[in-house]
Design an enzyme around this catalytic site. Sequence first.
Site, PDB file in Angstrom:
ATOM      1  N   ARG A  85       0.820  -1.212   0.000  1.00 33.54           N
ATOM      2  CA  ARG A  85       0.000   0.000   0.000  1.00 33.54           C
ATOM      3  C   ARG A  85       0.848   1.254   0.000  1.00 33.54           C
ATOM      4  O   ARG A  85       0.299   2.354   0.006  1.00 33.54           O
ATOM      5  CB  ARG A  85      -0.891  -0.001   1.246  1.00 33.54           C
ATOM      6  CG  ARG A  85      -2.319  -0.480   0.967  1.00 33.54           C
ATOM      7  CD  ARG A  85      -3.053  -0.456   2.297  1.00 33.54           C
ATOM      8  NE  ARG A  85      -4.475  -0.365   2.198  1.00 33.54           N
ATOM      9  CZ  ARG A  85      -5.307  -1.395   2.330  1.00 33.54           C
ATOM     10  NH1 ARG A  85      -4.843  -2.609   2.454  1.00 33.54           N
ATOM     11  NH2 ARG A  85      -6.604  -1.204   2.302  1.00 33.54           N
ATOM     12  N   ARG A 124     -22.026  -1.638   2.651  1.00 35.57           N
ATOM     13  CA  ARG A 124     -21.379  -2.941   2.762  1.00 35.57           C
ATOM     14  C   ARG A 124     -21.388  -3.478   4.191  1.00 35.57           C
ATOM     15  O   ARG A 124     -21.089  -2.766   5.139  1.00 35.57           O
ATOM     16  CB  ARG A 124     -19.927  -2.808   2.277  1.00 35.57           C
ATOM     17  CG  ARG A 124     -19.093  -4.062   2.423  1.00 35.57           C
ATOM     18  CD  ARG A 124     -17.774  -3.922   1.706  1.00 35.57           C
ATOM     19  NE  ARG A 124     -16.755  -3.283   2.527  1.00 35.57           N
ATOM     20  CZ  ARG A 124     -15.447  -3.303   2.250  1.00 35.57           C
ATOM     21  NH1 ARG A 124     -15.008  -3.893   1.151  1.00 35.57           N
ATOM     22  NH2 ARG A 124     -14.583  -2.710   3.046  1.00 35.57           N
ATOM     23  N   ARG A 157     -18.042  -2.768   9.042  1.00 36.53           N
ATOM     24  CA  ARG A 157     -16.694  -2.450   9.520  1.00 36.53           C
ATOM     25  C   ARG A 157     -16.644  -1.011  10.018  1.00 36.53           C
ATOM     26  O   ARG A 157     -17.239  -0.122   9.421  1.00 36.53           O
ATOM     27  CB  ARG A 157     -15.675  -2.638   8.383  1.00 36.53           C
ATOM     28  CG  ARG A 157     -15.220  -4.065   8.241  1.00 36.53           C
ATOM     29  CD  ARG A 157     -14.416  -4.306   6.980  1.00 36.53           C
ATOM     30  NE  ARG A 157     -13.382  -3.305   6.701  1.00 36.53           N
ATOM     31  CZ  ARG A 157     -12.476  -3.430   5.718  1.00 36.53           C
ATOM     32  NH1 ARG A 157     -12.499  -4.501   4.938  1.00 36.53           N
ATOM     33  NH2 ARG A 157     -11.580  -2.499   5.503  1.00 36.53           N
ATOM     34  N   ARG A 168     -10.155   7.114   4.048  1.00 35.50           N
ATOM     35  CA  ARG A 168      -9.418   6.007   3.404  1.00 35.50           C
ATOM     36  C   ARG A 168      -9.166   6.297   1.930  1.00 35.50           C
ATOM     37  O   ARG A 168      -8.121   5.948   1.403  1.00 35.50           O
ATOM     38  CB  ARG A 168     -10.232   4.698   3.517  1.00 35.50           C
ATOM     39  CG  ARG A 168     -10.098   4.044   4.884  1.00 35.50           C
ATOM     40  CD  ARG A 168     -11.208   3.064   5.100  1.00 35.50           C
ATOM     41  NE  ARG A 168     -11.066   1.850   4.327  1.00 35.50           N
ATOM     42  CZ  ARG A 168     -12.074   1.044   4.027  1.00 35.50           C
ATOM     43  NH1 ARG A 168     -13.304   1.338   4.398  1.00 35.50           N
ATOM     44  NH2 ARG A 168     -11.858  -0.061   3.360  1.00 35.50           N
TER      45      ARG A 168
HETATM   46  P1  AMP Z   1      -8.428  -3.710   3.931  1.00 38.01           P
HETATM   47  O1  AMP Z   1      -9.192  -4.838   4.528  1.00 38.01           O
HETATM   48  O2  AMP Z   1      -7.420  -4.168   2.908  1.00 38.01           O
HETATM   49  O3  AMP Z   1      -9.313  -2.610   3.425  1.00 38.01           O
HETATM   50  O4  AMP Z   1      -7.542  -3.081   5.119  1.00 38.01           O
HETATM   51  C1  AMP Z   1      -8.157  -2.504   6.254  1.00 38.01           C
HETATM   52  C2  AMP Z   1      -7.171  -1.627   6.980  1.00 38.01           C
HETATM   53  O5  AMP Z   1      -6.043  -2.403   7.432  1.00 38.01           O
HETATM   54  C3  AMP Z   1      -6.549  -0.500   6.184  1.00 38.01           C
HETATM   55  O6  AMP Z   1      -7.395   0.640   6.090  1.00 38.01           O
HETATM   56  C4  AMP Z   1      -5.282  -0.224   6.991  1.00 38.01           C
HETATM   57  O7  AMP Z   1      -5.564   0.471   8.188  1.00 38.01           O
HETATM   58  C5  AMP Z   1      -4.834  -1.626   7.370  1.00 38.01           C
HETATM   59  N1  AMP Z   1      -3.963  -2.225   6.339  1.00 38.01           N
HETATM   60  C6  AMP Z   1      -4.229  -3.321   5.573  1.00 38.01           C
HETATM   61  N2  AMP Z   1      -3.216  -3.576   4.743  1.00 38.01           N
HETATM   62  C7  AMP Z   1      -2.278  -2.615   4.982  1.00 38.01           C
HETATM   63  C8  AMP Z   1      -1.014  -2.308   4.420  1.00 38.01           C
HETATM   64  N3  AMP Z   1      -0.488  -3.040   3.442  1.00 38.01           N
HETATM   65  N4  AMP Z   1      -0.339  -1.234   4.911  1.00 38.01           N
HETATM   66  C9  AMP Z   1      -0.840  -0.480   5.911  1.00 38.01           C
HETATM   67  N5  AMP Z   1      -2.047  -0.697   6.463  1.00 38.01           N
HETATM   68  C10 AMP Z   1      -2.756  -1.758   6.019  1.00 38.01           C
END
Ligand code: AMP
Length: 215
Positions: A85, A124, A157, A168
């Site tokens: 990310r 969602r 969530r 985000r």
């Molecule tokens: P996601 O389920 O992929 O939308 O991730 C949910 C949250 O987890 C994100 O908004 C970040 O706070 C954290 N997160 C997940 N993957 C990463 C990553 N590669 N780097 C930093 N934070 C992450």
Amino acid sequence: MRIVLLGPPGAGKGTQASKIAANLGAKHLATGDILRAEAAAGTTLGKSAKSYMDRGDLVPDKVIIGMIRSRLSDGGGMVLDGFPRTVAQAQALDQELTKAKAPLDLALYLDVDREELVSRLSNRAVCARCSKPFKLDDATERPKDVCDNCGGELQVREDDRPQAVRHRLRVYEEQTLPVLGYYKSSGRVAEVDGVGSTEEVGERLEAAIKQQSPV
Ligand code: AMP
């Protein structure tokens, strides 16, 4: 094959990554799912990550890179979802994969416009156990308010609340979009239109993967 699935929050990375991984017989690694499981288990990592996640901020690179390093498969197939990310994460991934002599084959980018993302994320619910997403406004999708995949509880969530969604998307544009440029500069990106049914988008992704590896 080793693939990363890139795209904004709400693009459908989780759904598509698990299908691609199943089709390729590869490991599916979703950093968001790993972090949510750590938070639910109350581990030190989970507790420190939760406040970043609830606000919609990124968990610091050092934490994420350490977490993923121990899970990278030893030269086998994998589909990474939600990682990298940041450009620093992408560079760390390249370093690890180079060390393992198992470089990345492809970065798939799921393209979805902002308006569609906001509408998807604010509508969602996800299964607390297997992360399958459901539409809040479509009761036919979740007749008993439990997951039809594993029977888990459906939850909204914390970071799908409107303020966190807007944040985000900003974080994505500022910190994650440059990762697309990083992979483009080394010619490893295939862009796919992420708007359409799960099946339609899945077929486009499959075609992009086949083009990369025609055999
Ligand atoms: P996601 O389920 O992929 O939308 O991730 C949910 C949250 O987890 C994100 O908004 C970040 O706070 C954290 N997160 C997940 N993957 C990463 C990553 N590669 N780097 C930093 N934070 C992450």
